[in-house]
Design a protein around this motif. Structure first.
Motif, PDB file in Angstrom:
ATOM      1  N   LYS A  78      22.430 104.220  -6.606  1.00 54.19           N
ATOM      2  CA  LYS A  78      21.023 104.180  -7.009  1.00 54.19           C
ATOM      3  C   LYS A  78      20.533 102.745  -6.966  1.00 54.19           C
ATOM      4  CE  LYS A  78      19.670 103.566 -11.138  1.00 54.19           C
ATOM      5  NZ  LYS A  78      19.420 103.625 -12.600  1.00 54.19           N
ATOM      6  N   ILE A  79      19.385 102.553  -6.346  1.00 50.96           N
ATOM      7  CA  ILE A  79      18.745 101.240  -6.315  1.00 50.96           C
ATOM      8  C   ILE A  79      17.486 101.341  -7.165  1.00 50.96           C
ATOM      9  CG2 ILE A  79      17.713  99.472  -4.860  1.00 50.96           C
ATOM     10  CD1 ILE A  79      19.426 100.722  -2.553  1.00 50.96           C
ATOM     11  N   GLY A  80      17.450 100.605  -8.261  1.00 59.66           N
ATOM     12  CA  GLY A  80      16.334 100.701  -9.188  1.00 59.66           C
ATOM     13  C   GLY A  80      15.572  99.406  -9.311  1.00 59.66           C
ATOM     14  N   ARG A  81      14.527  99.455 -10.117  1.00 54.88           N
ATOM     15  CA  ARG A  81      13.675  98.273 -10.311  1.00 54.88           C
ATOM     16  C   ARG A  81      14.415  97.179 -11.054  1.00 54.88           C
ATOM     17  NH1 ARG A  81      11.163  94.341 -10.417  1.00 54.88           N
ATOM     18  NH2 ARG A  81       8.905  94.032 -10.497  1.00 54.88           N
ATOM     19  N   ARG A  82      15.285  97.551 -11.980  1.00 48.93           N
ATOM     20  CA  ARG A  82      15.987  96.566 -12.800  1.00 48.93           C
ATOM     21  C   ARG A  82      17.454  96.413 -12.440  1.00 48.93           C
ATOM     22  NH1 ARG A  82      13.411  95.157 -17.638  1.00 48.93           N
ATOM     23  NH2 ARG A  82      11.243  94.743 -17.111  1.00 48.93           N
ATOM     24  N   GLY A  83      18.000  97.291 -11.619  1.00 44.07           N
ATOM     25  CA  GLY A  83      19.417  97.179 -11.309  1.00 44.07           C
ATOM     26  C   GLY A  83      19.862  98.220 -10.309  1.00 44.07           C
ATOM     27  N   SER A  84      21.099  98.036  -9.842  1.00 46.76           N
ATOM     28  CA  SER A  84      21.735  98.995  -8.938  1.00 46.76           C
ATOM     29  C   SER A  84      22.951  99.585  -9.636  1.00 46.76           C
ATOM     30  CB  SER A  84      22.170  98.306  -7.637  1.00 46.76           C
ATOM     31  OG  SER A  84      21.050  97.802  -6.933  1.00 46.76           O
ATOM     32  N   GLU A  85      23.306 100.791  -9.226  1.00 43.20           N
ATOM     33  CA  GLU A  85      24.417 101.493  -9.861  1.00 43.20           C
ATOM     34  C   GLU A  85      25.140 102.335  -8.824  1.00 43.20           C
ATOM     35  OE1 GLU A  85      24.814 105.050 -13.155  1.00 43.20           O
ATOM     36  OE2 GLU A  85      23.359 103.444 -13.497  1.00 43.20           O
ATOM     37  N   LEU A  86      26.460 102.328  -8.878  1.00 38.97           N
ATOM     38  CA  LEU A  86      27.258 103.154  -7.973  1.00 38.97           C
ATOM     39  C   LEU A  86      28.271 103.940  -8.788  1.00 38.97           C
ATOM     40  CD1 LEU A  86      28.507 102.601  -4.476  1.00 38.97           C
ATOM     41  CD2 LEU A  86      30.265 103.076  -6.195  1.00 38.97           C
ATOM     42  N   LEU A  87      28.448 105.201  -8.417  1.00 36.19           N
ATOM     43  CA  LEU A  87      29.466 106.017  -9.069  1.00 36.19           C
ATOM     44  C   LEU A  87      30.232 106.824  -8.034  1.00 36.19           C
ATOM     45  CD1 LEU A  87      28.408 109.185  -9.052  1.00 36.19           C
ATOM     46  CD2 LEU A  87      27.114 108.476 -11.054  1.00 36.19           C
ATOM     47  N   LEU A  88      31.411 107.268  -8.451  1.00 31.68           N
ATOM     48  CA  LEU A  88      32.254 108.163  -7.669  1.00 31.68           C
ATOM     49  C   LEU A  88      32.468 109.413  -8.502  1.00 31.68           C
ATOM     50  CD1 LEU A  88      34.259 108.551  -5.174  1.00 31.68           C
ATOM     51  CD2 LEU A  88      36.038 107.787  -6.774  1.00 31.68           C
ATOM     52  N   THR A  89      32.170 110.573  -7.913  1.00 28.74           N
ATOM     53  CA  THR A  89      32.360 111.834  -8.620  1.00 28.74           C
ATOM     54  C   THR A  89      33.329 112.715  -7.853  1.00 28.74           C
ATOM     55  OG1 THR A  89      31.226 113.802  -9.478  1.00 28.74           O
ATOM     56  CG2 THR A  89      30.360 112.850  -7.477  1.00 28.74           C
ATOM     57  N   ASP A  90      34.040 113.570  -8.582  1.00 24.93           N
ATOM     58  CA  ASP A  90      34.964 114.486  -7.920  1.00 24.93           C
ATOM     59  C   ASP A  90      34.245 115.770  -7.543  1.00 24.93           C
ATOM     60  OD1 ASP A  90      34.804 116.057 -10.207  1.00 24.93           O
ATOM     61  OD2 ASP A  90      36.745 115.426 -10.997  1.00 24.93           O
ATOM     62  N   PHE A  91      34.991 116.766  -7.082  1.00 18.59           N
ATOM     63  CA  PHE A  91      34.416 118.002  -6.569  1.00 18.59           C
ATOM     64  C   PHE A  91      33.694 118.794  -7.654  1.00 18.59           C
ATOM     65  CE2 PHE A  91      35.541 121.511  -3.242  1.00 18.59           C
ATOM     66  CZ  PHE A  91      34.287 121.345  -2.679  1.00 18.59           C
ATOM     67  N   LEU A  92      34.063 118.553  -8.917  1.00 17.79           N
ATOM     68  CA  LEU A  92      33.441 119.268 -10.030  1.00 17.79           C
ATOM     69  C   LEU A  92      32.227 118.534 -10.588  1.00 17.79           C
ATOM     70  CD1 LEU A  92      36.643 120.402 -11.974  1.00 17.79           C
ATOM     71  CD2 LEU A  92      35.294 121.709 -10.322  1.00 17.79           C
ATOM     72  N   GLY A  93      31.951 117.343 -10.068  1.00 22.56           N
ATOM     73  CA  GLY A  93      30.839 116.559 -10.574  1.00 22.56           C
ATOM     74  C   GLY A  93      31.198 115.631 -11.711  1.00 22.56           C
ATOM     75  N   ASP A  94      32.490 115.531 -12.040  1.00 21.93           N
ATOM     76  CA  ASP A  94      32.919 114.609 -13.093  1.00 21.93           C
ATOM     77  C   ASP A  94      32.986 113.185 -12.542  1.00 21.93           C
ATOM     78  OD1 ASP A  94      33.210 116.675 -14.936  1.00 21.93           O
ATOM     79  OD2 ASP A  94      35.265 117.091 -14.299  1.00 21.93           O
ATOM     80  N   VAL A  95      32.407 112.253 -13.271  1.00 22.77           N
ATOM     81  CA  VAL A  95      32.344 110.863 -12.823  1.00 22.77           C
ATOM     82  C   VAL A  95      33.706 110.199 -13.027  1.00 22.77           C
ATOM     83  CG1 VAL A  95      31.254 108.617 -13.176  1.00 22.77           C
ATOM     84  CG2 VAL A  95      29.871 110.703 -13.285  1.00 22.77           C
ATOM     85  N   LYS A  96      34.271 109.658 -11.965  1.00 26.55           N
ATOM     86  CA  LYS A  96      35.585 109.008 -12.016  1.00 26.55           C
ATOM     87  C   LYS A  96      35.483 107.485 -12.030  1.00 26.55           C
ATOM     88  CE  LYS A  96      38.282 111.599 -12.053  1.00 26.55           C
ATOM     89  NZ  LYS A  96      38.658 112.520 -13.144  1.00 26.55           N
ATOM     90  N   PHE A  97      34.348 106.973 -11.576  1.00 17.99           N
ATOM     91  CA  PHE A  97      34.143 105.515 -11.530  1.00 17.99           C
ATOM     92  C   PHE A  97      32.646 105.257 -11.595  1.00 17.99           C
ATOM     93  CE2 PHE A  97      32.863 101.833  -9.040  1.00 17.99           C
ATOM     94  CZ  PHE A  97      33.656 100.820  -9.547  1.00 17.99           C
ATOM     95  N   GLN A  98      32.267 104.182 -12.301  1.00 15.86           N
ATOM     96  CA  GLN A  98      30.855 103.838 -12.391  1.00 15.86           C
ATOM     97  C   GLN A  98      30.715 102.334 -12.603  1.00 15.86           C
ATOM     98  OE1 GLN A  98      28.835 106.267 -15.272  1.00 15.86           O
ATOM     99  NE2 GLN A  98      26.878 106.083 -14.232  1.00 15.86           N
ATOM    100  N   ARG A  99      29.801 101.756 -11.861  1.00 13.33           N
ATOM    101  CA  ARG A  99      29.575 100.313 -12.001  1.00 13.33           C
ATOM    102  C   ARG A  99      28.091 100.019 -11.862  1.00 13.33           C
ATOM    103  NH1 ARG A  99      32.083  95.416  -8.213  1.00 13.33           N
ATOM    104  NH2 ARG A  99      30.638  93.812  -8.933  1.00 13.33           N
ATOM    105  N   ARG A 100      27.593  99.089 -12.685  1.00 10.38           N
ATOM    106  CA  ARG A 100      26.180  98.708 -12.652  1.00 10.38           C
ATOM    107  C   ARG A 100      26.033  97.210 -12.466  1.00 10.38           C
ATOM    108  NH1 ARG A 100      26.910 101.825 -17.173  1.00 10.38           N
ATOM    109  NH2 ARG A 100      26.190 103.993 -17.003  1.00 10.38           N
ATOM    110  N   GLU A 101      24.893  96.843 -11.897  1.00 11.38           N
ATOM    111  CA  GLU A 101      24.565  95.422 -11.735  1.00 11.38           C
ATOM    112  C   GLU A 101      23.061  95.271 -11.918  1.00 11.38           C
ATOM    113  OE1 GLU A 101      26.332  92.537  -8.645  1.00 11.38           O
ATOM    114  OE2 GLU A 101      24.448  93.224  -7.735  1.00 11.38           O
ATOM    115  N   THR A 102      22.665  94.309 -12.744  1.00 10.61           N
ATOM    116  CA  THR A 102      21.237  94.095 -12.971  1.00 10.61           C
ATOM    117  C   THR A 102      20.686  93.088 -11.964  1.00 10.61           C
ATOM    118  OG1 THR A 102      21.672  92.341 -14.580  1.00 10.61           O
ATOM    119  CG2 THR A 102      21.463  94.588 -15.419  1.00 10.61           C
ATOM    120  N   HIS A 103      19.394  93.171 -11.714  1.00  8.16           N
ATOM    121  CA  HIS A 103      18.720  92.206 -10.862  1.00  8.16           C
ATOM    122  C   HIS A 103      17.255  92.134 -11.274  1.00  8.16           C
ATOM    123  CE1 HIS A 103      18.742  96.003  -8.219  1.00  8.16           C
ATOM    124  NE2 HIS A 103      17.571  95.967  -8.778  1.00  8.16           N
ATOM    125  N   ARG A 104      16.610  91.074 -10.866  1.00 12.13           N
ATOM    126  CA  ARG A 104      15.171  90.945 -11.125  1.00 12.13           C
ATOM    127  C   ARG A 104      14.403  91.873 -10.201  1.00 12.13           C
ATOM    128  NH1 ARG A 104      11.257  87.737 -13.292  1.00 12.13           N
ATOM    129  NH2 ARG A 104       9.346  87.539 -12.062  1.00 12.13           N
TER     130      ARG A 104
END
Length: 381
Positions: A78-104
């Motif tokens: 996801k690329i947003g107004r205040r930051g970007s975020e990436l996640l990895l989900t498995d076949f069931l939709g459970d999030v296995k990894f998530q990382r965020r970074e803020t930006h102007r």
């Protein structure tokens, strides 16, 4: 996995949960032999797993088959107004990894660098033999980022770079899986479609309240994005503010509007952008924003209903569940107070995904493209 019947079975199990071969044959209209062959192949390929036998009925016990969580993995950015975020989900939709970074403001080069680093970190957390099960990366971003009017001259230069950026190609250079692009609000709607309540009506309108408000549209149980990918750009709908002035919905139903009200009142607005589930917002300021947002949303719903006869409208957002519930209740009341002869208004209900809707929606893009059919397909046999 392009075989239609295999996708049909996977879609049905995703919607209904683990099922026996006999149940799948009954619902889909496929022969018992066809279903048996499909289920055996999907199990051998690592997409399905056997559950505990169900006993107590005449004949052999039935064995439900469910999705295997490690059967496939999906990346969402996801690329947003205040930051970007990436996640990895498995076949069931459970999030296995998530990382965020803020930006102007997001700049293409910075987003590509963040995505590449975060993808590498996500894959490092998987066993080597599972890397090949990563089916793709979905990217959710606001379209026409260069139109953000409040940017400074320096920020405008960074935003203008998006005019010529092929983000899918830039990220795809480093990876051997496909990259999908979708408007961020439509992606959030896709998360509701794939991971939310599976008993929703076949047509519904969707609002997501984030930094800016946006929308999504589902027709015949499928996400509809339109000719340019920007269908249901509900933030642009013209409404009347509570002071009687005309404006766009984005000006009254976005979190940035609440932030501006807090700043004007001399209050700290930082709690709006954390995910703790607890906003530190004075009730008077919050009530004022909820009332004006609900009024704008009700007008946008009324206008949209004149075009498509929706049964349901879903409202979700980057906000605590209690605030979302209050916004839905006030929107429903504001809609009832409108008088539009000849129109039956839809029910207004809450979405269920919340903060992760856009990122999960991005991850749902490769999932839907590679493994699913629309939710009506199994009824057709």
């Amino acid at each position: 996995m392009r075989a239609y019947n295999e996708r049909l079975v996977l879609s049905l199990i995703r919607q209904s949960g683990p099922m026996s071969k006999a149940e799948i044959a009954r619902v889909t209209g496929l022969s018992a032999q066809t279903v048996s062959v499909i289920m055996r192949a999907l199990e051998q390929d690592g997409f399905l797993t056997k559950g505990e036998p169900v006993r107590g009925k005449v004949g052999q016990p039935s064995v439900p088959m469910g999705l295997r969580s490690e059967g496939a993995f999906f990346l969402g950015l996801k690329i947003g107004r205040r930051g970007s975020e990436l996640l990895l989900t498995d076949f069931l939709g459970d999030v296995k990894f998530q990382r965020r970074e803020t930006h102007r403001v997001p700049a293409p080069d910075d987003v590509v660098a963040f995505a590449s680093e975060a993808i590498r970190e996500a894959l490092d957390g998987l066993p080597d033999e599972q890397h090949s099960r990563v089916a793709g990366l979905g990217v959710a971003l606001p379209f026409r980022l260069w139109d953000w009017a409040d940017a400074t001259e320096k920020d405008s230069i960074r935003l203008d770079a998006w005019r010529t950026c092929d983000l899918a190609a830039e990220i795809g250079k480093s990876w051997d899986f496909p990259v999908y692009i979708c408007n961020d609000a439509s992606a959030a709607c896709g998360a509701e479609l794939v991971f939310g309540d599976q008993n929703k009506p076949r047509d519904f309108l969707y609002f997501y309240i984030g930094y800016f408000v946006g929308g999504g549209l589902v027709l015949d149980n499928a996400l509809y994005t339109g000719r340019t990918g920007n269908a249901a750009a509900l933030g642009s709908v013209l409404v009347t503010a509570r002071d009687g002035d005309g404006c766009q919905l984005v000006e009254v139903a976005s979190l940035v509007t609440l932030e501006q009200a807090l700043v004007k009142a001399g209050e700290d607005a930082s709690s709006l952008w954390n995910r703790s589930g607890d906003w530190q917002v004075p009730q008077g300021v919050l009530d004022e924003w909820l009332d004006q947002a609900a009024s704008g949303l009700a007008q946008a719903i009324a206008s949209s209903t004149c075009l498509i006869d929706f049964e349901t409208v879903l409202i979700d957002g980057s906000m605590p569940p209690s605030v979302r519930a209050a916004l839905v209740a006030r929107t429903a009341k504001a809609l009832r107070d409108l008088i539009v002869p000849g129109i039956s208004f839809p029910d207004v209900t809450e979405g269920v995904i919340g903060y992760d809707a856009k990122t999960l929606g991005a991850a749902s893009l490769p999932l839907s493209d590679r493994f699913l059919v629309d939710r009506d397909a199994f009824l057709k046999g």
